[in-house]
Enzyme design. Structure first.
Site, PDB file in Angstrom:
ATOM      1  N   TRP A  71       1.421  43.051  27.455  1.00  0.00           N
ATOM      2  CA  TRP A  71       0.452  43.070  26.388  1.00  0.00           C
ATOM      3  C   TRP A  71      -0.923  43.493  27.018  1.00  0.00           C
ATOM      4  CZ3 TRP A  71      -4.471  40.607  25.730  1.00  0.00           C
ATOM      5  CH2 TRP A  71      -4.979  40.559  24.560  1.00  0.00           C
ATOM      6  N   HIS A  72      -1.094  43.216  28.479  1.00  0.00           N
ATOM      7  CA  HIS A  72      -2.461  43.656  29.041  1.00  0.00           C
ATOM      8  C   HIS A  72      -2.531  44.936  29.260  1.00  0.00           C
ATOM      9  CE1 HIS A  72      -2.726  39.126  29.402  1.00  0.00           C
ATOM     10  NE2 HIS A  72      -4.064  39.310  29.736  1.00  0.00           N
ATOM     11  N   GLY A  73      -1.225  45.666  29.651  1.00  0.00           N
ATOM     12  CA  GLY A  73      -1.084  47.077  29.947  1.00  0.00           C
ATOM     13  C   GLY A  73       0.243  47.261  30.487  1.00  0.00           C
TER      14      GLY A  73
END
Lengths: 483, 77
Positions: A324-326
């Site tokens: 989700w962060h990257g």
């Protein structure tokens, strides 16, 4: 336009508040929707049509889920369609970010990145996508009814205070306020105070530390002494917390002003006594989302699996948390790193920790979190490994620069030390609690008159200091940006 | 119903490894320290095995307290 832009603080937001309070109660939700749309337009006009389409698609899928409950198979297919829609858009968004970054050079020929720079996916889409998924899932599971009015659903999704850093809100938490936000003067005052505190946290602590340590993280190799490495790591822990919780305070404060009760996202994370505890205190809206929409459904579906069931699900849930962060290896590794410790905790570590001396529990948690942040921050894994080595004193092949000499590293001057130390002190509840108890023991004049007024004076000063800091940095940024 | 509660008592004590637990209808996850999302599924699973019943996810998501749980169990017996 972010929450710390002068145009937002001095123009957009005050105007939004004034018009909100001046407008008739019936029109306030529409006005907020209009203001949210405007917020997007000021960031990038292309965002708005994309968001409206995605929001509308989620809205009609939600309506379908609510109205077609008898056909369970169809209901399930609609849910999968909705989840896929949001996930694919999110992956596309993350992938374009990836393509525009360092990794583009390793994966694609040099012509490719320019294609991706034309793809503009909307600000805050990660939060929006997860909110949409939560909503569709909850309607499917009859946790709440489908929203029948597009305007209310649009406001739920696009409400601008929570678009930048969340929190990720569940529909049933916002439902009442969406239809009829009930602001009042007391909450508005609390909201303003919270916004100022958030602004100060972000601008006077997080940003100051960031400016000191960012260049060191951008070096090709961590050729600095272990003292600097420790300063960078702890500084980053403070910076990240104050940046994120500061902007969150601003979001929650803004929500309060408009009569919305947005959920808390932080609860003194650095006093956690285990990684499980940490995740109940850090980015609470995301960790509870992952728990409720990934971990628990998987756990329930596969509850009869005997071998390493929970451990597998935890690892998967935290892999998704990382993604989700990257889509870069450092986020994936960071997610799995947290997942591994959580899995160890539910297997045997929690029991062992419960019997351990309390300071050891805190030490364990903070060490794991810090190592995690080292992985999280550095986009290059070789750097991360050498950086961690630097923490324990292993020498690099290049002579490390001593702590005193800071060229080419920026100067760690007194302002930075001040921000660092204040940041450390207030990241645990000891001092605020002491102040609160101290005041509560005083007489009525001090309690009801002097202390509140004194606090508000400090807040005004903090606000002015923050503004000054923003404007001076902006000026400097613009000058050097021209080169 | 009291039989259901008696069995639930045993189950709770086993799942949460705490022989002092006494379940009551109003009891919720907030009342038991060890009762979180991790142990919740273990609890549901043990209840299903002991009573030889099966829950579906929608039901489980709607339980707000032990009473809801007990009523659902009773209905399936």
């Amino acid at each position: 336009m972010t929450f710390t832009s002068p145009s937002f603080l001095l123009l957009f937001f005050p105007a939004a508040v004034i018009f909100f309070f001046l407008s008739d109660k019936r029109y306030r939700p529409y006005f907020l929707l209009f203001a949210s749309g405007l917020f997007y337009v000021f960031n990038n006009p292309l965002f708005l049509p994309i968001l409206i389409v995605v929001t509308w698609l989620n809205f009609i899928l939600g309506k379908d889920l609510g109205q077609q409950r008898e056909d369970e198979k169809r209901n399930k297919r609609t849910l999968i369609l909705g989840v896929l829609l949001n996930v694919l858009m999110l992956v596309f968004y993350k992938f374009s970010e990836l393509m525009l970054g360092d990794y583009a050079l390793f994966i694609l020929p040099s012509s490719a990145p320019s294609f991706f720079s034309h793809i503009m996916l909307p600000l805050g889409f990660s939060y929006i996508a997860f909110q949409n998924i939560a909503y569709l899932y909850d309607v499917h599971n009859e946790v709440n009814e489908a929203e029948m009015r597009f305007w209310d659903y649009a406001l739920y999704t696009l409400f601008f205070p929570k678009v930048l850093v969340g929190p990720i809100m569940r529909y049933r938490m916002m439902k009442a306020d969406l239809k009829n936000p009930t602001p009042n003067i007391e909450n508005a005052a609390k909201g303003i105070r919270r916004m100022i505190i958030g602004l100060a946290k972000k601008v006077l602590i997080a940003d100051i530390i960031a400016r000191a340590i960012n260049p060191s993280f951008e070096l090709a190799t961590p050729n600095f002494s272990s003292g600097i490495a420790w300063f960078m790591l702890i500084g980053y822990a403070v910076q990240l917390y104050y940046d994120f919780s500061g902007l969150t305070d601003m979001a929650l404060g803004m929500g309060q002003i408009f009569g919305f009760d947005l959920m808390e996202n932080f609860n003194y994370p650095y006093i956690a006594q285990s990684i499980s505890d940490f995740w109940r205190r850090w980015h609470i809206s995301l960790s509870s989302w992952v728990r409720d929409y990934i971990f628990t459904p998987m756990e329930f579906k596969r509850r009869r699996v005997k071998f390493a069931r929970q451990q597998t699900h935890i690892l998967l849930a935290f892999l998704i948390m990382g993604l989700w962060h990257g889509l870069t290896p450092n986020f994936i590794l960071w997610g799995l790193f947290n997942g591994i410790f959580l899995a160890l905790e539910i297997t045997f570590l929690s029991k062992a920790l419960r019997k351990a001396w309390r300071p050891l529990r805190h030490l364990y948690a903070i060490c794991v979190v810090l190592i995690g942040w080292a992985i999280f921050r550095t986009s290059n894994l070789t750097y991360a490994v050498h950086f961690l080595g630097r923490l324990v004193g292993t020498a690099s092949s290049v002579t490390p620069l001593p702590f005193v000499l800071t060229n080419p590293l920026p100067i760690i001057d007194n302002t930075v030390w001040l921000a660092f130390i204040i940041g450390l002190i207030f990241s645990i509840p000891v001092v605020p609690e002491f102040i609160r108890k101290f005041i509560s023991r005083k007489g009525p004049f001090i309690k009801s008159v002097f202390a509140p007024v004194f606090c508000d004076v400090i807040l005004v000063l903090l606000f002015l200091l923050s503004l000054a800091s923003i404007i001076s940095t902006n000026a400097v940024g613009n000058i050097y940006g021209g080169f | 119903m009291s039989e259901v509660y008696e069995q639930l008592n045993d189950i709770f004590r086993e799942v949460f490894d705490n022989p002092e637990i006494e379940v009551s209808p109003e009891m919720t996850a907030d009342d038991i320290e060890e009762w979180d999302s991790m142990t919740h599924i273990n609890l549901i699973l043990m209840i299903e095995l002991r009573f030889d019943i099966e829950f579906d996810q929608k039901e489980v998501m709607r339980f707000e307290n032990v009473n809801d749980l007990a009523v659902a169990i009773q209905r399936k017996l």
